[in-house]
Design a protein around this motif. Structure first.
Motif, PDB file in Angstrom:
ATOM      1  N   ASP A 280       0.819  -0.794   0.235  1.00  0.00           N
ATOM      2  CA  ASP A 280      -0.180  -0.304   0.095  1.00  0.00           C
ATOM      3  C   ASP A 280       1.247   1.231  -0.328  1.00  0.00           C
ATOM      4  OD1 ASP A 280      -2.245   1.720  -0.029  1.00  0.00           O
ATOM      5  OD2 ASP A 280      -2.534   1.083   2.820  1.00  0.00           O
TER       6      ASP A 280
ATOM      7  N   ASP B 231      -9.540   5.926   3.457  1.00  0.00           N
ATOM      8  CA  ASP B 231      -8.461   4.877   2.576  1.00  0.00           C
ATOM      9  C   ASP B 231      -8.725   4.249   1.794  1.00  0.00           C
ATOM     10  OD1 ASP B 231      -5.132   4.887   3.007  1.00  0.00           O
ATOM     11  OD2 ASP B 231      -6.095   3.354   3.378  1.00  0.00           O
TER      12      ASP B 231
ATOM     13  N   ASP C   7      -6.976   0.999   5.159  1.00  0.00           N
ATOM     14  CA  ASP C   7      -7.915   1.626   6.539  1.00  0.00           C
ATOM     15  C   ASP C   7      -8.742   1.877   6.297  1.00  0.00           C
ATOM     16  OD1 ASP C   7      -5.248  -0.392   7.339  1.00  0.00           O
ATOM     17  OD2 ASP C   7      -4.293   1.698   6.504  1.00  0.00           O
ATOM     18  N   THR C   8      -9.240   1.154   6.936  1.00  0.00           N
ATOM     19  CA  THR C   8     -10.401   2.044   7.869  1.00  0.00           C
ATOM     20  C   THR C   8     -10.666   2.605   9.109  1.00  0.00           C
ATOM     21  OG1 THR C   8     -11.599  -0.085   8.828  1.00  0.00           O
ATOM     22  CG2 THR C   8     -11.592   0.941   5.904  1.00  0.00           C
TER      23      THR C   8
ATOM     24  N   LEU D 223      -9.781   6.064  10.588  1.00  0.00           N
ATOM     25  CA  LEU D 223      -8.321   6.415  10.971  1.00  0.00           C
ATOM     26  C   LEU D 223      -8.137   7.569  11.479  1.00  0.00           C
ATOM     27  CD1 LEU D 223      -6.249   6.082   7.299  1.00  0.00           C
ATOM     28  CD2 LEU D 223      -6.310   4.674   9.043  1.00  0.00           C
TER      29      LEU D 223
ATOM     30  N   ASP E 278      -2.167   6.161   7.284  1.00  0.00           N
ATOM     31  CA  ASP E 278      -2.626   4.681   7.628  1.00  0.00           C
ATOM     32  C   ASP E 278      -1.650   3.679   8.481  1.00  0.00           C
ATOM     33  OD1 ASP E 278      -0.742   3.927   5.786  1.00  0.00           O
ATOM     34  OD2 ASP E 278      -1.909   4.376   3.978  1.00  0.00           O
ATOM     35  N   VAL E 279      -2.520   2.603   8.548  1.00  0.00           N
ATOM     36  CA  VAL E 279      -1.514   0.957   8.925  1.00  0.00           C
ATOM     37  C   VAL E 279      -0.098   1.102   8.209  1.00  0.00           C
ATOM     38  CG1 VAL E 279      -1.150  -1.374   9.027  1.00  0.00           C
ATOM     39  CG2 VAL E 279      -3.529   0.461   9.894  1.00  0.00           C
TER      40      VAL E 279
END
Length: 399
Positions: free
Chosen positions: A110, A142, A145-146, A148, A173-174
């Motif tokens: 990502d 994103d 990811d959700t 955030l 994000d992650v």
């Protein structure tokens, strides 16, 4: 001799022919596993706005006997691979059921930043040097990811000085991709009240003494704030009695400045345009009840005090001297009722009246009671007087 050499040559030719025939026959091949050749490990990024990437490849297969063999891969080529590392296994089987295989990995990374949207610029008014500003959290989306989290500097709920202040918000994000956005907070000294435009006067007719009315709220404008609303008293949807009622509406801006406007609600009764409003009828009824109660209380008090003035004090308060010879001693008036045993006595010395429950004496030597006596009055104290009527049957005293 020639025949001998001829035979030798013939024999050599036969041997050489046999050798040629054996040499010309193909060798028998041993079946082997197909050789499957995979591509090298693959590393790719995600598709824009997507959490995955579509990956394709080519795998070759060779065999010592069979030709045109193909390989089958799991997952297959042109599949979507999500963020992370996935192992792909490819296999091929020849006609002798020999199986060949190979492996490789697909790594999807990502590399896309979150999409972040800050709130609009904020304009605040104040009558002092600072104003408190709050706002909704920025919107963050994103591809992977959700949920955030966002952080703003300065944070929401900070007091901002008069002027312009930049606010920066960011999210990560992650995968470590960071996004940010900015907006501004403007604080303006505001000493101007909001402007209100009330609706026109409302006229309504009714067959009863009241009507329920509604109206559209006032239009509110302000030099700094937007989206202000007004409240009215009485409020829309209230019941109005016959007559005219003033409705006052007000609104406050963020700096605390107040704006007002007013309109009139006219309710007209169809049957009687001059009818008295209901609340006036209630007031009149309450006043009448109050007057009646007060008048009754006054009458009761007058009657109570009249009875109290006429009542004799208890005989324990006054000692009554015993007359020596006559029921009408000088300066004294004593009257006795034989049936009730009550006596009333007026003494010139103490100038008081007393009622005795039981007479202190009865003189047997006294003559019979005379007929009813006339009213007797002490000349010195005309306000303290009494009279008694005693009939022939010795009834109770009657005042």
């Amino acid at each position: 001799m020639k025949m001998f050499y001829g035979r030798i040559v013939l024999w050599l030719l036969i041997l050489f022919g046999k050798y040629l025939i054996c040499f010309a026959q193909p060798e028998e091949l041993v079946p082997e596993e197909p050789v499957v050749t995979c591509p090298a490990d693959v590393t790719v990024g995600t598709d824009p706005g997507e959490p995955s990437e579509t990956v394709g490849w080519i795998v070759t297969v060779t065999d010592n006997i069979d030709t045109d063999l193909i390989a089958t891969c799991t997952p297959s080529s042109q599949s979507s691979f999500y963020v992370g590392t996935t192992t792909v296994t490819c296999t091929s089987t020849d006609r002798n059921n020999n199986i060949g295989s190979c492996n490789f990995t697909v790594n999807v990374v990502d590399n896309e930043k979150p999409n972040m949207v800050c709130p609009d610029d904020i304009v605040l008014g104040t009558i002092i040097t600072q104003s408190l500003a709050t706002w909704s959290k920025p919107t963050v989306n994103d591809n992977v990811d959700t949920g955030l989290l966002t952080t703003c500097t300065p944070p929401s709920g900070t007091s901002f000085n008069v002027g312009s202040t930049k606010v920066t918000c960011f999210a990560i994000d992650v995968a470590g991709n960071e996004a940010n956005c900015t907006f501004r907070v403007y604080v303006i000294e505001d000493h101007k009240s909001p402007t209100l435009v009330c609706p026109a006067n409302v006229d309504e007719t009714t067959e009863s003494n009241q009507a329920t009315l509604t109206w559209t709220g006032p239009v509110v404008g302000d030099n700094v704030d937007s989206g202000l609303s007004a409240s009215c008293s009485p409020s829309s949807g209230s019941s109005f009695y016959v007559g005219s009622t003033n409705v006052t509406c007000n609104a406050y801006d963020m700096a605390g400045n107040e704006g007002k406007c007013m309109f009139v609600v006219n309710v007209i009764g169809i049957n009687n345009t001059s009818s008295v409003p209901g609340y006036l009828v209630i007031v009149v009824v309450i006043v009448c009840i109050f007057i009646l109660v007060m008048f009754s209380a006054m009458l009761y008090c007058r009657s109570y005090h009249a009875r109290k003035n006429e009542r004799n004090i208890n005989d324990d308060d006054v000692e009554i001297p015993k007359p020596k010879t006559s029921i009408n001693a000088p300066g004294n008036i004593e009257e006795i009722s034989m049936r009730s045993g009550n006596a009333v006595y007026v003494n010139d010395a103490v100038k008081r009246r007393a009622r005795m429950n039981i007479p202190r004496y009865i003189d047997a030597k006294l003559p019979p009671l005379p007929p009813p006596l006339p009213r007797k009055t002490n000349p010195e104290h005309e306000d303290l007087h009494t009279y008694i009527e005693i009939d022939s049957a010795y009834t109770n005293p009657k005042k």
